[in-house]
Design a protein around this motif. Sequence first.
Motif, mmCIF file in Angstrom:
data_model
loop_
_atom_site.group_PDB
_atom_site.id
_atom_site.type_symbol
_atom_site.label_atom_id
_atom_site.label_comp_id
_atom_site.label_asym_id
_atom_site.label_seq_id
_atom_site.Cartn_x
_atom_site.Cartn_y
_atom_site.Cartn_z
ATOM 1 N N TRP A 106 -7.630 3.523 6.150
ATOM 2 C CA TRP A 106 -8.725 2.565 6.185
ATOM 3 C C TRP A 106 -9.930 3.158 5.468
ATOM 4 O O TRP A 106 -10.284 4.327 5.669
ATOM 5 C CB TRP A 106 -9.083 2.215 7.620
ATOM 6 C CG TRP A 106 -7.945 1.660 8.398
ATOM 7 C CD1 TRP A 106 -7.268 2.243 9.424
ATOM 8 C CD2 TRP A 106 -7.315 0.380 8.192
ATOM 9 N NE1 TRP A 106 -6.259 1.425 9.872
ATOM 10 C CE2 TRP A 106 -6.266 0.275 9.145
ATOM 11 C CE3 TRP A 106 -7.535 -0.679 7.309
ATOM 12 C CZ2 TRP A 106 -5.434 -0.845 9.222
ATOM 13 C CZ3 TRP A 106 -6.711 -1.800 7.394
ATOM 14 C CH2 TRP A 106 -5.676 -1.874 8.341
ATOM 15 N N GLY A 107 -10.553 2.335 4.608
ATOM 16 C CA GLY A 107 -11.693 2.794 3.831
ATOM 17 C C GLY A 107 -12.855 1.821 3.923
ATOM 18 O O GLY A 107 -12.881 0.924 4.780
ATOM 19 N N ALA B 242 -7.773 2.049 1.613
ATOM 20 C CA ALA B 242 -8.112 2.725 0.357
ATOM 21 C C ALA B 242 -7.067 3.775 0.031
ATOM 22 O O ALA B 242 -6.484 4.385 0.943
ATOM 23 C CB ALA B 242 -9.489 3.375 0.467
ATOM 24 N N ASP C 155 -6.525 -5.071 0.433
ATOM 25 C CA ASP C 155 -7.105 -5.835 1.536
ATOM 26 C C ASP C 155 -5.988 -6.370 2.428
ATOM 27 O O ASP C 155 -4.991 -6.915 1.935
ATOM 28 C CB ASP C 155 -7.952 -6.992 1.010
ATOM 29 C CG ASP C 155 -9.268 -6.526 0.417
ATOM 30 O OD1 ASP C 155 -9.729 -5.431 0.786
ATOM 31 O OD2 ASP C 155 -9.836 -7.257 -0.416
ATOM 32 N N GLN D 145 -10.944 7.522 -5.620
ATOM 33 C CA GLN D 145 -10.253 6.410 -4.963
ATOM 34 C C GLN D 145 -9.506 5.659 -6.047
ATOM 35 O O GLN D 145 -10.098 5.091 -6.967
ATOM 36 C CB GLN D 145 -11.231 5.485 -4.240
ATOM 37 C CG GLN D 145 -10.534 4.316 -3.542
ATOM 38 C CD GLN D 145 -11.470 3.445 -2.737
ATOM 39 O OE1 GLN D 145 -12.457 3.921 -2.176
ATOM 40 N NE2 GLN D 145 -11.166 2.154 -2.664
ATOM 41 N N ALA E 7 -3.538 7.292 1.978
ATOM 42 C CA ALA E 7 -3.809 5.867 2.150
ATOM 43 C C ALA E 7 -4.301 5.677 3.579
ATOM 44 O O ALA E 7 -3.598 6.015 4.535
ATOM 45 C CB ALA E 7 -2.552 5.033 1.900
ATOM 46 N N HIS F 205 -7.445 -0.071 -3.770
ATOM 47 C CA HIS F 205 -7.491 -0.501 -2.376
ATOM 48 C C HIS F 205 -6.619 -1.730 -2.188
ATOM 49 O O HIS F 205 -6.272 -2.424 -3.151
ATOM 50 C CB HIS F 205 -8.928 -0.793 -1.936
ATOM 51 C CG HIS F 205 -9.495 -2.068 -2.507
ATOM 52 N ND1 HIS F 205 -10.124 -2.132 -3.739
ATOM 53 C CD2 HIS F 205 -9.508 -3.340 -2.018
ATOM 54 C CE1 HIS F 205 -10.509 -3.360 -3.980
ATOM 55 N NE2 HIS F 205 -10.147 -4.134 -2.951
ATOM 56 N N THR G 65 -9.660 -3.108 4.918
ATOM 57 C CA THR G 65 -9.350 -2.573 3.595
ATOM 58 C C THR G 65 -8.725 -1.187 3.703
ATOM 59 O O THR G 65 -9.310 -0.285 4.305
ATOM 60 C CB THR G 65 -10.625 -2.485 2.739
ATOM 61 O OG1 THR G 65 -11.171 -3.798 2.571
ATOM 62 C CG2 THR G 65 -10.325 -1.876 1.379
ATOM 63 N N PHE H 179 0.818 -1.213 0.000
ATOM 64 C CA PHE H 179 0.000 0.000 0.000
ATOM 65 C C PHE H 179 0.851 1.262 0.000
ATOM 66 O O PHE H 179 0.497 2.248 -0.664
ATOM 67 C CB PHE H 179 -1.029 -0.016 1.155
ATOM 68 C CG PHE H 179 -0.576 0.559 2.467
ATOM 69 C CD1 PHE H 179 -0.525 1.936 2.667
ATOM 70 C CD2 PHE H 179 -0.223 -0.269 3.522
ATOM 71 C CE1 PHE H 179 -0.133 2.472 3.884
ATOM 72 C CE2 PHE H 179 0.169 0.258 4.737
ATOM 73 C CZ PHE H 179 0.223 1.636 4.923
ATOM 74 N N TYR I 6 -6.538 7.324 -1.965
ATOM 75 C CA TYR I 6 -7.283 8.450 -2.507
ATOM 76 C C TYR I 6 -6.344 9.480 -3.134
ATOM 77 O O TYR I 6 -5.209 9.654 -2.702
ATOM 78 C CB TYR I 6 -8.084 9.145 -1.405
ATOM 79 C CG TYR I 6 -9.037 8.248 -0.653
ATOM 80 C CD1 TYR I 6 -10.262 7.868 -1.201
ATOM 81 C CD2 TYR I 6 -8.718 7.792 0.629
ATOM 82 C CE1 TYR I 6 -11.146 7.053 -0.504
ATOM 83 C CE2 TYR I 6 -9.589 6.971 1.334
ATOM 84 C CZ TYR I 6 -10.808 6.610 0.764
ATOM 85 O OH TYR I 6 -11.660 5.799 1.467
ATOM 86 N N SER J 100 -14.026 -4.071 1.486
ATOM 87 C CA SER J 100 -14.331 -4.680 0.194
ATOM 88 C C SER J 100 -15.314 -5.833 0.320
ATOM 89 O O SER J 100 -15.792 -6.348 -0.692
ATOM 90 C CB SER J 100 -13.042 -5.170 -0.471
ATOM 91 O OG SER J 100 -12.443 -6.188 0.313
ATOM 92 N N GLY K 226 -16.642 5.018 4.259
ATOM 93 C CA GLY K 226 -16.187 5.535 2.981
ATOM 94 C C GLY K 226 -16.405 7.029 2.807
ATOM 95 O O GLY K 226 -16.603 7.518 1.689
#
Length: 227
Positions: free
Chosen positions: A161-162, A219, A212, A207, A159, A210, A217, A42, A221, A165, A191
């Motif tokens: 937590w979003g 995300a 996992d 976004q 980056a 992502h 998850t 990530f 942005y 999924s 979100g």
Amino acid sequence: MISTGTEGGKREGSTYVPALGLRVLTPLYDRAVALTTRERRFRGALIAQAVTRPELDILDLGCGTGSLTIGIKRREPSTRIVGVDGDPEVLRIATRKAAAAEVLLAFDCALAHELPYAGASFDRVVSSLFFHHLTWQSKQQAAAEAYRVLRPGGELHVADWGRPSGPTMRALFLIVQALDGVATTRDNVAGRLPELFVAAGFEQVVQEGHVDTSLGTIALYRARRPE
């Protein structure tokens, strides 16, 4: 090098909450992130989407122990980058890590809602695993400050937590919420970060992807300050 702005400090009347929730756990932060978040993937994706040309001026907002700051400098040595965080203890760790990596970096101690920089100072503001520590009001203040210090046409890259999924990722995220609190993390899991960035004045909020992880998850942005 660490310069001191608002050292330690308080957030909205509460004592500053350190990484992993407890001061005694701060030295374990890097290991915990590496083991649970697929950090290389990530952070590598975040760096790739943010560092698109040489000689950018970049602010790492909520830089923590400096992993992202150091990673950016290693990828593009011509980058002029500064890390800022409100916790002087993690900044001491960041300084030691930068020295060990043999990269020259500056770290400032200040809070995200009152950054010690003039407006339009940076081409990029980057942030990883920071916004979920903030209340919605503090998120708004941090996003507004990121907008203020960016130059017209500059970009915010986050980056964090979003929206999960799937059901498994949502269940795993309960561990993060137990550690970091439901009140500050509910906006992430719903979100709402793109909504936050749009309200701060950013455009082209997307976004990008992502990742996992074993805790939920993450995300990625991107948002742009208008010209």
